[in-house]
Scaffold this motif. Structure first.
Motif, PDB file in Angstrom:
ATOM      1  N   ASN B  41      37.526 -10.999  21.376  1.00 40.41           N
ATOM      2  CA  ASN B  41      36.568 -10.423  22.327  1.00 40.41           C
ATOM      3  C   ASN B  41      35.117 -10.564  21.863  1.00 40.41           C
ATOM      4  N   GLY B  42      34.875 -11.367  20.827  1.00 38.06           N
ATOM      5  CA  GLY B  42      33.500 -11.759  20.516  1.00 38.06           C
ATOM      6  C   GLY B  42      32.824 -11.039  19.366  1.00 38.06           C
ATOM      7  N   ILE B  43      33.543 -10.230  18.607  1.00 41.56           N
ATOM      8  CA  ILE B  43      32.922  -9.542  17.467  1.00 41.56           C
ATOM      9  C   ILE B  43      32.740 -10.534  16.311  1.00 41.56           C
ATOM     10  N   THR B  44      31.553 -10.597  15.758  1.00 42.67           N
ATOM     11  CA  THR B  44      31.318 -11.399  14.556  1.00 42.67           C
ATOM     12  C   THR B  44      31.767 -10.585  13.349  1.00 42.67           C
ATOM     13  N   VAL B  45      32.723 -11.110  12.576  1.00 42.62           N
ATOM     14  CA  VAL B  45      33.231 -10.360  11.425  1.00 42.62           C
ATOM     15  C   VAL B  45      32.827 -11.075  10.134  1.00 42.62           C
ATOM     16  N   LEU B  46      32.199 -10.326   9.239  1.00 45.07           N
ATOM     17  CA  LEU B  46      31.764 -10.870   7.955  1.00 45.07           C
ATOM     18  C   LEU B  46      32.473 -10.104   6.842  1.00 45.07           C
ATOM     19  N   VAL B  47      32.875 -10.805   5.797  1.00 47.54           N
ATOM     20  CA  VAL B  47      33.475 -10.114   4.654  1.00 47.54           C
ATOM     21  C   VAL B  47      32.806 -10.595   3.372  1.00 47.54           C
ATOM     22  N   ILE B  48      32.262  -9.664   2.632  1.00 50.71           N
ATOM     23  CA  ILE B  48      31.684  -9.963   1.319  1.00 50.71           C
ATOM     24  C   ILE B  48      32.589  -9.253   0.319  1.00 50.71           C
ATOM     25  N   LEU B  55      35.483   0.296  -4.139  1.00 50.04           N
ATOM     26  CA  LEU B  55      34.667   0.851  -3.058  1.00 50.04           C
ATOM     27  C   LEU B  55      34.661  -0.100  -1.866  1.00 50.04           C
ATOM     28  N   ILE B  56      34.610   0.452  -0.677  1.00 55.48           N
ATOM     29  CA  ILE B  56      34.471  -0.392   0.522  1.00 55.48           C
ATOM     30  C   ILE B  56      33.400   0.200   1.440  1.00 55.48           C
ATOM     31  N   THR B  57      32.495  -0.680   1.883  1.00 52.11           N
ATOM     32  CA  THR B  57      31.524  -0.296   2.898  1.00 52.11           C
ATOM     33  C   THR B  57      31.874  -1.036   4.177  1.00 52.11           C
ATOM     34  N   SER B  58      31.800  -0.356   5.307  1.00 49.91           N
ATOM     35  CA  SER B  58      31.884  -1.091   6.572  1.00 49.91           C
ATOM     36  C   SER B  58      30.573  -0.880   7.302  1.00 49.91           C
ATOM     37  N   ARG B  59      30.030  -1.962   7.801  1.00 51.00           N
ATOM     38  CA  ARG B  59      28.735  -1.851   8.490  1.00 51.00           C
ATOM     39  C   ARG B  59      28.835  -2.463   9.880  1.00 51.00           C
ATOM     40  N   PHE B  60      28.676  -1.630  10.880  1.00 50.23           N
ATOM     41  CA  PHE B  60      28.702  -2.071  12.277  1.00 50.23           C
ATOM     42  C   PHE B  60      27.263  -2.206  12.741  1.00 50.23           C
ATOM     43  N   VAL B  61      26.900  -3.423  13.156  1.00 44.68           N
ATOM     44  CA  VAL B  61      25.520  -3.655  13.561  1.00 44.68           C
ATOM     45  C   VAL B  61      25.503  -4.192  14.992  1.00 44.68           C
ATOM     46  N   PHE B  62      24.977  -3.407  15.915  1.00 48.13           N
ATOM     47  CA  PHE B  62      24.812  -3.872  17.295  1.00 48.13           C
ATOM     48  C   PHE B  62      23.431  -4.493  17.423  1.00 48.13           C
ATOM     49  N   PHE B 214      26.730  -1.054  23.431  1.00 51.00           N
ATOM     50  CA  PHE B 214      27.874  -1.029  22.512  1.00 51.00           C
ATOM     51  C   PHE B 214      29.004  -1.892  23.072  1.00 51.00           C
ATOM     52  N   ASN B 215      28.864  -3.188  22.847  1.00 51.70           N
ATOM     53  CA  ASN B 215      29.802  -4.175  23.352  1.00 51.70           C
ATOM     54  C   ASN B 215      30.236  -5.103  22.229  1.00 51.70           C
ATOM     55  N   PRO B 216      31.500  -5.591  22.302  1.00 49.59           N
ATOM     56  CA  PRO B 216      32.006  -6.461  21.238  1.00 49.59           C
ATOM     57  C   PRO B 216      31.133  -7.696  21.001  1.00 49.59           C
ATOM     58  N   GLU B 217      30.660  -8.303  22.077  1.00 48.99           N
ATOM     59  CA  GLU B 217      29.863  -9.534  21.899  1.00 48.99           C
ATOM     60  C   GLU B 217      28.516  -9.258  21.252  1.00 48.99           C
ATOM     61  N   ASN B 218      28.118  -8.019  21.287  1.00 49.08           N
ATOM     62  CA  ASN B 218      26.814  -7.631  20.733  1.00 49.08           C
ATOM     63  C   ASN B 218      26.949  -7.112  19.295  1.00 49.08           C
TER      64      ASN B 218
END
Lengths: 433, 465
Positions: B41-48, B55-62, B214-218
Motif C-alpha cells: 500500500n505504498g509505505i517506504t520501509v527503512l531498516v538500519i 534497543l529498537i527505535t521505530s520512527r514513523f515520518v509522514f 496520515f496515509n500509507p503513501e505519505n
C-alpha cells in the motif's frame, strides 16, 4: 558481588570495558576502547568547582572554563580551537558546584594533537591580561543571557543563598558579578597553581584507541607535569533548616511559578538512590504523579517537574511548577504537598517502583552510544568515587531500592519545616510605564 | 608500569612542546548500509540494523507538516502540531492515561510532533518490549480518537505556553523575523500556531487533517537497532497491510520573495537588559544544488566556534556569549539568519560588525588556510554524526523526505573537499544579500530605536500574536 551479578543478569545490562592507570604525579587515567566510529573523546576533569571558591572571589572556577581555551605557553591565544578544528576536532567544557570538565573530540588518528593541546594548558600558565578582560565581558553577557534576561532565571541564585549559609554552595556557579569584575591576573595564576595540577585531575579517553599506545602518549604529554601542593578541601558545615523559608520574587514573566527546595545527603548514599527512584515516580513520563495530578487531571500548570541534583557534600531535591494563567500557586502547593504526604504515608504501588527501574534499565543500555558522554561519566566516577567500576554497577544501587527506603527517605527529607519555597510573580505594572 | 617516575624524568628532557605532533593514518568512513523497500500500500520501509545494543527505535515520518496548515483553511496555524500531539492522547481502546502508563511501565518512550515538512511518531524501547510498544504505536497512528476533552485541554495548554514564550527575547525576535522575511508564505507562520489560530481550531479540522495526511503513501517508517529487515517487514505487514490511502490534501510550492531593501523591526521585551538579534533574509530550499557550498561558506561565516562572526563578536570584542549564523532549509524554501544576544547599548555596533562580516565574505576570497581548516573540521567531525543508529536514521530519512541523491552522504565529504575559494565566494555573492536584510530585535525599544535608524526604516512591532 555475586548478588550484584545475579541482579545484573536479570536486567541484561552489558558491561563496559576499561583500563586505568595512575601516574607518578598523581594524574589518574581511564581508557575505554569503543571502536564504533574512528573518533576519540578526551575528557579532563579537575576536582575544583564553584563551592571550593573563596567567598568574595566567586566565579573563578567557571571563569577558568573560558580561560583555558585562551592560550598556553606553546599555543597562542585563539589557536586552541583553530588547531583542533584543523584536525577535525571540537571542544567544550562545563563547570558544576564540584568540578570543571573539559573535553575534546577528534578523529582517532589525531589523538596526539588533542593530548598536546590539552596538556599544554596544564603544563604552564599562558593566560594574558587581555584574554582575562575579554572573557570577563563574555561571562557577564552569559550571566545576562541565562539569568537576568531569562524568565525565572534567578531561581538558582535566589534558592542557593537561602538553602546554604556557610558552604560554597550558597553562591551560584557563575559567581557574583561584583567579585568577577575585581579578579586580577594574579588571582587567576594563584588559582591555577593550586587547582590545575595533575594530582587534582582525571583524564578519560574513550573511542577508537589502542590501550598501550594511548597510555604512552598520555605519559609523554602529562607524565612530566609537576604535581601541585596538597590542599585541604573546605569541610561542609551547614545547620539543618528548622523553619520553612518562603520568599516572593517579582520577575519579567507572564505566569506565576512555584519552586520548592529540600536538602538531601550527598550523592552516592543509599538515601540519594532512594530519592532518585522517588524522583522518577513523581515526574518521569506522562503517567507520573505530577503530570497526572497537576497537569492532566486538574489543569493547574503548563509544566511541572522534580529534579534531584547530586552534589559532593550535599544534594538538592527541587520541585518546579509554572501555573496556568489564573490558577493559584497556593492551590498548586497544596496539591504538591498532598502528593508528598501520600508518599510519606506509604501509598506507593510496587508497579510505580518497577516502572522507574525499567526506565533505569533502558537508560543504562542507551548510555554507551556517545563517546563524549562516556568519557564524562568515567571522569565523574573516578573523580568523586575513585571507582570506575561504578559505571557498570551503579545500576544495582538504583535497583536495590525498596519501597520502605523511599518512604523513609521521604519522611526524613521532604518536610515542610526543612524547605525553601520561592513564589515567582509577574512584576507589577506601574502607571505611566 | 611500576617505575613511572623514571620514565617521567626522561620524558621531561626530551619533549619539545613547541612542535605540534604529527598524525597517524585516518580510518576510512563509509556511510552505513541500510535496507529499503515499499509495502503493497505504498509505505517506504527503512531498516538500519545494529545489534550491538538490545534497543529498537521505530520512527514513523509522514511527509507533511506545518506547511500544510496554510492549505487547511483560513487561520488554521498550529493544526499539524496539535494533531500530532493529540495522537498519544487517546485511541478507541486506550485512554491518554492508559497509553502513558503502559509505555512508562515498559521503560519506553513514545513521542510525536512535527516541523514544517514532516509529522512524526517515534518509539524507543528495549528489544524485549518491542512487540508491546509497537502495538501501542500502531494503535495511536491508526486509531486516534481526538476527543473533545483532550482537544480543549491541549488548547488551553498551548495558549498558556504561547503566553509564556513571550517572556523569551529570542522567541520574540525569531517569530517577528520569520513573519517579516516570509510575509504571507506558509513558512511565515509558527509551527505551534498563534493565539487566534489555536482558538480557531476545532475537532473537525483535526480529524480531516488526520484523514488527508496520515496515509500509507505519505509514510516513511524507519526501524533502527536490534531488528532485521524481515522482522521489520513482518511488523508492517501485520499491522498496516489493510490500511487504505485517502486523497492527499492539495498543496503547492509557494516561493517567497526578497525584500527590496533592509528594514528594522523592533519588538518590546519587558525589562530587557539584552537585545535578542536575528537578522537575515530568504535562503535556499533543501534540494538546492548549491546546498553544500552554501553551508560550507556559512560554516566559515558563523557556523562553528572559530567562525568569523563568533570570533569577532565573542573572542575579539567580548560583546556576547555566542553568535552564530545558519541557513535553515525546508522543502520549498529556506532562510538565512545571524543570531546573538548583546547588551542594549552595543546593539547597533553588533549589527555593524555582522554586516561587515557578511560583506567581507562576499567581497574577498577566503584564504586557502581558512578553507582547508573548515574542510578538515567538517570531514573530521562527520563521523560524530554517524555515532548512533538514530543519528544515521535521521540522515536516511532526510534522503527520502527531500528526495536527495541516493549517494548523497557517501559523496558528501568528497564534495566538501573539492570546493574552491572561488566557489565559496560565488555562494556568498549569490546567496547573501546585506542590502535586503530583515533586522529583527527584541529588547528595550526606547534604548535602541535611535541607533538602529542608520540601517533602514524602523518599524515598531506592536502585536505579533
Amino acid at each position: 558481588m555475586t548478588n550484584h551479578l545475579a541482579e545484573k543478569i536479570r536486567f541484561e545490562v552489558p558491561s563496559l570495558e576499561y583500563k586505568e592507570h595512575t601516574f607518578g604525579n598523581g594524574l589518574r587515567l581511564v581508557m575505554s576502547r569503543q571502536g564504533n566510529i574512528p573518533m576519540v573523546a578526551v575528557n579532563t576533569t579537575f576536582h575544583i568547582g564553584s563551592k571550593d571558591e573563596e567567598e568574595h572571589m566567586t566565579g573563578l572556577a567557571h571563569l577558568f572554563e573560558h580561560l583555558m581555551f585562551e592560550g598556553s605557553p606553546n599555543i597562542p591565544k585563539g589557536k586552541f580551537d583553530e588547531i583542533l578544528n584543523q584536525n577535525g576536532g571540537e571542544s567544550n567544557a562545563y563547570t558544576s558546584w564540584d568540578s570543571t570538565s573539559y573535553f575534546v573530540a577528534l578523529p582517532a588518528n589525531h589523538l596526539e594533537v588533542g593530548l598536546w593541546l590539552d596538556s599544554d594548558r596544564i603544563a604552564g600558565f599562558g593566560i594574558s591580561k587581555e584574554s582575562l578582560e575579554i572573557q570577563k565581558d563574555v561571562v557577564l553577557e552569559e550571566k545576562l543571557l541565562y539569568v537576568d534576561n531569562s524568565p525565572y532565571g534567578t531561581v538558582e541564585e535566589e534558592s542557593s543563598r537561602r538553602l546554604f549559609k556557610n558552604s560554597g554552595y550558597k553562591w551560584p556557579i557563575i559567581g557574583n558579578m561584583d567579585d568577577l569584575r575585581k579578579v586580577t591576573l594574579d588571582d587567576i595564576e594563584n588559582f591555577f597553581e593550586r587547582y590545575y595540577k595533575p594530582n587534582n585531575a582525571v583524564i578519560s579517553i574513550v573511542g577508537d584507541i589502542d590501550y598501550d599506545k594511548t597510555l604512552s602518549l598520555v605519559e609523554k604529554y602529562y607524565g612530566a607535569i609537576k604535581p601541585g601542593k596538597d590542599f585541604e578541601r573546605r569541610k561542609f558545615y551547614e545547620e539543618n533548616i528548622m523553619t520553612e523559608i518562603r520568599e516572593d520574587i517579582y520577575d519579567n514573566i507572564q505566569l506565576e511559578g512555584k519552586f520548592i527546595f529540600y536538602r538531601l545527603p550527598e550523592m552516592g548514599t543509599a538515601d540519594y538512590y532512594a530519592m532518585n527512584i522517588l524522583n522518577g515516580i513523581l515526574s518521569e513520563g506522562d503517567s507520573s504523579r505530577f503530570y497526572q495530578e497537576l497537569e492532566y487531571k486538574n489543569e493547574l500548570v503548563i509544566e511541572s517537574d522534580t529534579n534531584l541534583y547530586g552534589m559532593e557534600q550535599t544534594s538538592l531535591f527541587c520541585i518546579s511548577a509554572i501555573a496556568m494563567k489564573g490558577k493559584s500557586i497556593e492551590e498548586i502547593e497544596t496539591r504538591i504537598d498532598s502528593i508528598l504526604e501520600d508518599i510519606k504515608n506509604g501509598n506507593i504501588d510496587e508497579n510505580e517502583i518497577t516502572k522507574v527501574k525499567n526506565k533505569v534499565e533502558t537508560y543504562y543500555n542507551s548510555r554507551r552510544q556517545s563517546i563524549i558522554s562516556l568519557a564524562d561519566k568515567f571522569s565523574f566516577f573516578k573523580t568523586f568515587y575513585n571507582d570506575c567500576e561504578k559505571i557498570n554497577f551503579e545500576i544495582i544501587d538504583y535497583l536495590q531500592v525498596a519501597k520502605n527506603d523511599i518512604i523513609e527517605s521521604a519522611n526524613k527529607y521532604l518536610n515542610k519545616n526543612q524547605r525553601v519555597v520561592l513564589n515567582y510573580f509577574p512584576k507589577k505594572q506601574h502607571n505611566g510605564e | 608500569m611500576e617505575n613511572n617516575k623514571i620514565n617521567v624524568i626522561e620524558q621531561a628532557q626530551t619533549l619539545d612542546r613547541s612542535v605540534p605532533p604529527g598524525s597517524g593514518k585516518p580510518r576510512d568512513v563509509n556511510f552505513p548500509k541500510f535496507f529499503e523497500t515499499r509495502s503493497d500500500n505504498g509505505i517506504t520501509v527503512l531498516v538500519i540494523e545494529d545489534k550491538r545494543l538490545p534497543l529498537i527505535t521505530s520512527r514513523f515520518v509522514f511527509k507533511s507538516g506545518s506547511y500544510m496548515d496554510y492549505f487547511a483553511g483560513e487561520n488554521k496555524y498550529g493544526l499539524a502540531s496539535m494533531t500530532s500531539e493529540l495522537l498519544t492522547k487517546g485511541t478507541s481502546g486506550r485512554s491518554a492515561t492508559k497509553i502513558a502508563e503502559e509505555t512508562d511501565f515498559l521503560g519506553a518512550t513514545i513521542s510525536s510532533g512535527c516541523d514544517y515538512d514532516a509529522t512524526y511518531v517515534s518509539s524507543y524501547s528495549l528489544k524485549k518490549y518491542f512487540d508491546n510498544i509497537f502495538e501501542i504505536v500502531t494503535d495511536v497512528i491508526l486509531d486516534p480518537k481526538f476527543e473533545e476533552e483532550e482537544i480543549s485541554r491541549l488548547r488551553e495548554q498551548r495558549l498558556n505556553s504561547l503566553l509564556s514564550m513571550t517572556d523569551d527575547g529570542d522567541y520574540l525576535s525569531e517569530k517577528v523575523f520569520k513573519k517579516s522575511v516570509y510575509e504571507n508564505n506558509p513558512y511565515a507562520f509558527p509551527v505551534e500556531g498563534n493565539k487566534a489560530s489555536i482558538k480557531n481550531l476545532n475537532r473537525e479540522d483535526i480529524t480531516e487533517f488526520y484523514r488527508r495526511i496520515f496515509n500509507p503513501e505519505n509514510l516513511i517508517v524507519a526501524f533502527v537497532g536490534d531488528i532485521t529487515p524481515e522482522e521489520a517487514m513482518n511488523k508492517i505487514n501485520e499491522k498496516f497491510s489493510g490500511w487504505k490511502n485517502n486523497p492527499e490534501l492539495e498543496t503547492k510550492p509557494l516561493i517567497p520573495a526578497h525584500k527590496e531593501k533592509t528594514k528594522v523591526y523592533l519588538t518590546e521585551k519587558k525589562g530587557a537588559v539584552q537585545s535578542s538579534i536575528k537578522t537575515g533574509h530568504i535562503g535556499i530550499s533543501r534540494g538546492n544544488p548549491d546546498f553544500i557550498p552554501v553551508n560550507v561558506m556559512n560554516t566559515m561565516l558563523g557556523g562553528y566556534f572559530t567562525s568569523r562572526i563568533n570570533k569577532n563578536l565573542r573572542e575579539v570584542n567580548g560583546y556576547t556569549y555566542g553568535a552564530r549564523s545558519v541557513f535553515y532549509s525546508n522543502k520549498f524554501s529556506g532562510d538565512f539568519s545571524v543570531m546573538t544576544e548583546v547588551k542594549n547599548n552595543i546593539t547597533a555596533d553588533t549589527v555593524k560588525e555582522i554586516l561587515k562580516e557578511i560583506n567581507d565574505i562576499r567581497n574577498d576570497l577566503v584564504s586557502e588556510d581558512e578553507l582547508q581548516n573548515v574542510k578538515n573540521y567538517i570531514s573530521g567531525s562527520f563521523p560524530l554524526q554517524l555515532e548512533t543508529p538514530n543519528a544515521i536514521a535521521s540522515k536516511v530519512i532526510n534522503l527520502k523526505l527531500y528526495d536527495l541523491e541516493e549517494d548523497y552522504y557517501n559523496t558528501y565529504i568528497q564534495r566538501v573537499n573539492r570546493l574552491s575559494m572561488g566557489e565559496i565566494r560565488d555562494a556568498a555573492v549569490k546567496y547573501l544579500h546585506p542590502e535586503k536584510l530583515v533586522i529583527s530585535i527584541a529588547g528595550n525599544v526606547k534604548e535602541i530605536e535611535d541607533d538602529m535608524k542608520v540601517f533602514g526604516e524602523v518599524e515598531i512591532v506592536k502585536d505579533i500574536f
